[in-house]
Design an enzyme around this catalytic site. Structure first.
Site, mmCIF file in Angstrom:
data_model
loop_
_atom_site.group_PDB
_atom_site.id
_atom_site.type_symbol
_atom_site.label_atom_id
_atom_site.label_comp_id
_atom_site.label_asym_id
_atom_site.label_seq_id
_atom_site.Cartn_x
_atom_site.Cartn_y
_atom_site.Cartn_z
ATOM 1 N N SER A 128 0.877 -1.190 0.000
ATOM 2 C CA SER A 128 0.000 0.000 0.000
ATOM 3 C C SER A 128 0.902 1.225 0.000
ATOM 4 C CB SER A 128 -0.862 0.032 1.263
ATOM 5 O OG SER A 128 -1.493 -1.190 1.474
ATOM 6 N N LYS A 133 -7.252 1.657 -2.271
ATOM 7 C CA LYS A 133 -6.744 1.218 -0.964
ATOM 8 C C LYS A 133 -6.736 2.379 0.042
ATOM 9 C CE LYS A 133 -4.590 -1.225 2.193
ATOM 10 N NZ LYS A 133 -5.297 -2.252 2.970
ATOM 11 N N LYS A 154 1.181 5.544 7.956
ATOM 12 C CA LYS A 154 1.713 5.735 6.591
ATOM 13 C C LYS A 154 0.577 5.856 5.575
ATOM 14 C CE LYS A 154 2.217 2.009 4.601
ATOM 15 N NZ LYS A 154 1.387 1.119 3.795
HETATM 16 P P1 NAP Z 1 5.826 -6.084 7.561
HETATM 17 O O1 NAP Z 1 5.485 -7.343 8.262
HETATM 18 O O2 NAP Z 1 6.435 -4.955 8.319
HETATM 19 O O3 NAP Z 1 6.782 -6.488 6.319
HETATM 20 C C1 NAP Z 1 7.411 -5.521 5.536
HETATM 21 C C2 NAP Z 1 8.274 -6.203 4.496
HETATM 22 O O4 NAP Z 1 8.947 -5.203 3.723
HETATM 23 C C3 NAP Z 1 9.374 -7.081 5.092
HETATM 24 O O5 NAP Z 1 9.579 -8.199 4.252
HETATM 25 C C4 NAP Z 1 10.581 -6.138 5.061
HETATM 26 O O6 NAP Z 1 11.825 -6.802 5.061
HETATM 27 C C5 NAP Z 1 10.348 -5.461 3.742
HETATM 28 N N1 NAP Z 1 11.082 -4.188 3.631
HETATM 29 C C6 NAP Z 1 10.881 -3.058 4.343
HETATM 30 N N2 NAP Z 1 11.735 -2.099 3.968
HETATM 31 C C7 NAP Z 1 12.504 -2.646 2.983
HETATM 32 C C8 NAP Z 1 13.569 -2.165 2.183
HETATM 33 N N3 NAP Z 1 14.028 -0.904 2.325
HETATM 34 N N4 NAP Z 1 14.118 -2.998 1.272
HETATM 35 C C9 NAP Z 1 13.663 -4.261 1.133
HETATM 36 N N5 NAP Z 1 12.648 -4.783 1.858
HETATM 37 C C10 NAP Z 1 12.086 -3.978 2.766
HETATM 38 O O7 NAP Z 1 4.552 -5.454 6.825
HETATM 39 P P2 NAP Z 1 3.218 -6.179 6.293
HETATM 40 O O8 NAP Z 1 2.196 -6.118 7.363
HETATM 41 O O9 NAP Z 1 3.575 -7.476 5.652
HETATM 42 O O10 NAP Z 1 2.762 -5.090 5.192
HETATM 43 C C11 NAP Z 1 3.299 -5.054 3.867
HETATM 44 C C12 NAP Z 1 2.429 -4.092 3.044
HETATM 45 O O11 NAP Z 1 1.077 -4.575 3.019
HETATM 46 C C13 NAP Z 1 2.361 -2.653 3.606
HETATM 47 O O12 NAP Z 1 2.319 -1.723 2.565
HETATM 48 C C14 NAP Z 1 1.045 -2.665 4.385
HETATM 49 O O13 NAP Z 1 0.503 -1.361 4.520
HETATM 50 C C15 NAP Z 1 0.191 -3.576 3.511
HETATM 51 N N6 NAP Z 1 -0.919 -4.267 4.197
HETATM 52 C C16 NAP Z 1 -0.740 -4.856 5.410
HETATM 53 C C17 NAP Z 1 -1.831 -5.504 6.020
HETATM 54 C C18 NAP Z 1 -1.700 -6.154 7.371
HETATM 55 O O14 NAP Z 1 -2.756 -6.464 7.986
HETATM 56 N N7 NAP Z 1 -0.522 -6.425 7.885
HETATM 57 C C19 NAP Z 1 -3.073 -5.533 5.386
HETATM 58 C C20 NAP Z 1 -3.202 -4.952 4.143
HETATM 59 C C21 NAP Z 1 -2.123 -4.318 3.544
HETATM 60 P P3 NAP Z 1 12.511 -7.257 6.474
HETATM 61 O O15 NAP Z 1 11.901 -8.589 6.782
HETATM 62 O O16 NAP Z 1 13.939 -7.309 6.173
HETATM 63 O O17 NAP Z 1 12.156 -6.204 7.500
#
Ligand code: NAP
Length: 292
Positions: free
Chosen positions: A97, A172, A240
């Site tokens: 997102s 979104k 964010k």
């Molecule tokens: P998360 O658990 O914090 O995972 C973030 C991912 O991004 C990790 O694999 C992280 O790698 C990677 N990352 C972050 N910065 C990076 C960089 N500079 N270079 C390379 N990789 C990087 O987040 P999430 O909950 O999975 O969310 C991911 C996306 O989906 C976000 O945009 C969020 O808003 C969206 N989303 C989340 C949910 C939810 O319920 N969680 C629902 C809908 C949408 P590392 O493992 O090395 O940190």
């Protein structure tokens, strides 16, 4: 089915989404910044590589699922990014997102390499990612969308093309405004009941069948009652999204007054050290404002 799929970003959402693609029979090439988090998928047969560039070299469809716009820019356009290894005809699907304006800029860069980008953010949370029941909102070329729809359907139960590139992101942002407002309203309503000495489990049971009922209430009530604020969806990520919504509102001349206020309240919650907690932790700030 024959095309190899690259997957970048194996966090709370990305890992179960990638796992569902593997369960459906796709071969996966994966990259995660913290390499150890890919172990589970490697044991299940995924090929792990050392950079987004190598993902692009080894696959035709490349999915990214990282945090925000700068991270997507880094993994796609950076010095070790997807663009450095991209083959003409590849499709890049960003499911993170992010700001739709940034999406449109990245898509334009990728088109110079003969590749197409779709933006396909999701809603449905970790549970939806694990169960493969996400709602996926897609922007981009219709023909390319129809080509990759079967892949997206392995991760979501609803896959809807909403328009041209960036439209998925705007959809979104709309979703996130609604969820934030619902969370804030639910927190205020239940803290009122709590301070009045009414059991919030009973409040929930009494109101869930009426107009106040809904998915946010159903999903978050157990967290309030058990005081379990482990993510789920991190408060930092929701802040964010609201920031991106406010920026989009500014650039389009749309006033988003409630979103602005909730952004400030969520930011105060983060200042208390709760940014890595589930966004439902806003409940605790509302409690404090009520002297509880
Ligand atoms: P998360 O658990 O914090 O995972 C973030 C991912 O991004 C990790 O694999 C992280 O790698 C990677 N990352 C972050 N910065 C990076 C960089 N500079 N270079 C390379 N990789 C990087 O987040 P999430 O909950 O999975 O969310 C991911 C996306 O989906 C976000 O945009 C969020 O808003 C969206 N989303 C989340 C949910 C939810 O319920 N969680 C629902 C809908 C949408 P590392 O493992 O090395 O940190």
């Amino acid at each position: 089915m024959s095309k190899k799929i690259g997957f970048i970003g194996l966090g709370i959402m990305g890992k179960p989404m990638a796992r569902n693609l593997m369960k459906a029979g796709y071969s996966l090439v994966v990259y995660n910044r913290t390499a150890s988090k890919a172990q589970e998928l490697v044991q299940a047969g995924a090929q792990q590589v050392g950079s987004p560039k190598e993902v692009a070299e080894n696959s035709q469809i490349i999915i990214t699922m990282v945090s925000d716009s700068p991270e997507v820019e880094e993994v796609i356009l950076g010095p070790k990014g997807v663009i450095q290894g991209l083959k003409a005809g590849s499709v890049v699907i960003d499911m993170s997102s992010i700001s739709p304006v940034v999406t449109q800029r990245i898509a334009a860069e990728l088109s110079t390499k003969g590749a197409t980008m779709l933006d396909a953010p999701v809603s449905g949370g970790e549970t939806g990612a694990v169960q493969g029941t996400l709602s996926i909102m897609v922007g981009g070329d219709e023909e390319v969308f129809n080509e990759v729809k079967p892949v997206l359907e392995k991760m979501g139960k609803s896959v809807v093309r909403v328009g041209r590139i960036g439209a998925g992101g705007f959809t979104k942002l709309s979703n996130q405004i609604i969820v934030a407002a619902a969370l804030q309203a639910i927190s205020e309503a239940l803290v009122l009941a709590q301070k009045a000495g009414v059991d919030i489990q009973l409040v929930y049971e009494a109101i869930r069948g009426g107009m106040a009922g809904g998915r946010t209430l159903d999903m978050k009530i157990p967290m309030f009652i058990q005081r379990n604020f482990e993510p789920g969806f991190k408060m930092d990520l929701h802040i964010k999204d609201l920031k991106n919504a406010l920026l989009a509102g500014k650039s389009l001349g749309v006033a988003l007054p409630s979103t602005g206020l909730i952004h400030e309240l969520f930011t105060a919650c983060r200042a208390q050290g709760k940014g890595q907690k589930d966004h439902s932790v806003i409940y605790t700030l509302v409690e404090q404002l009520a002297g509880l």
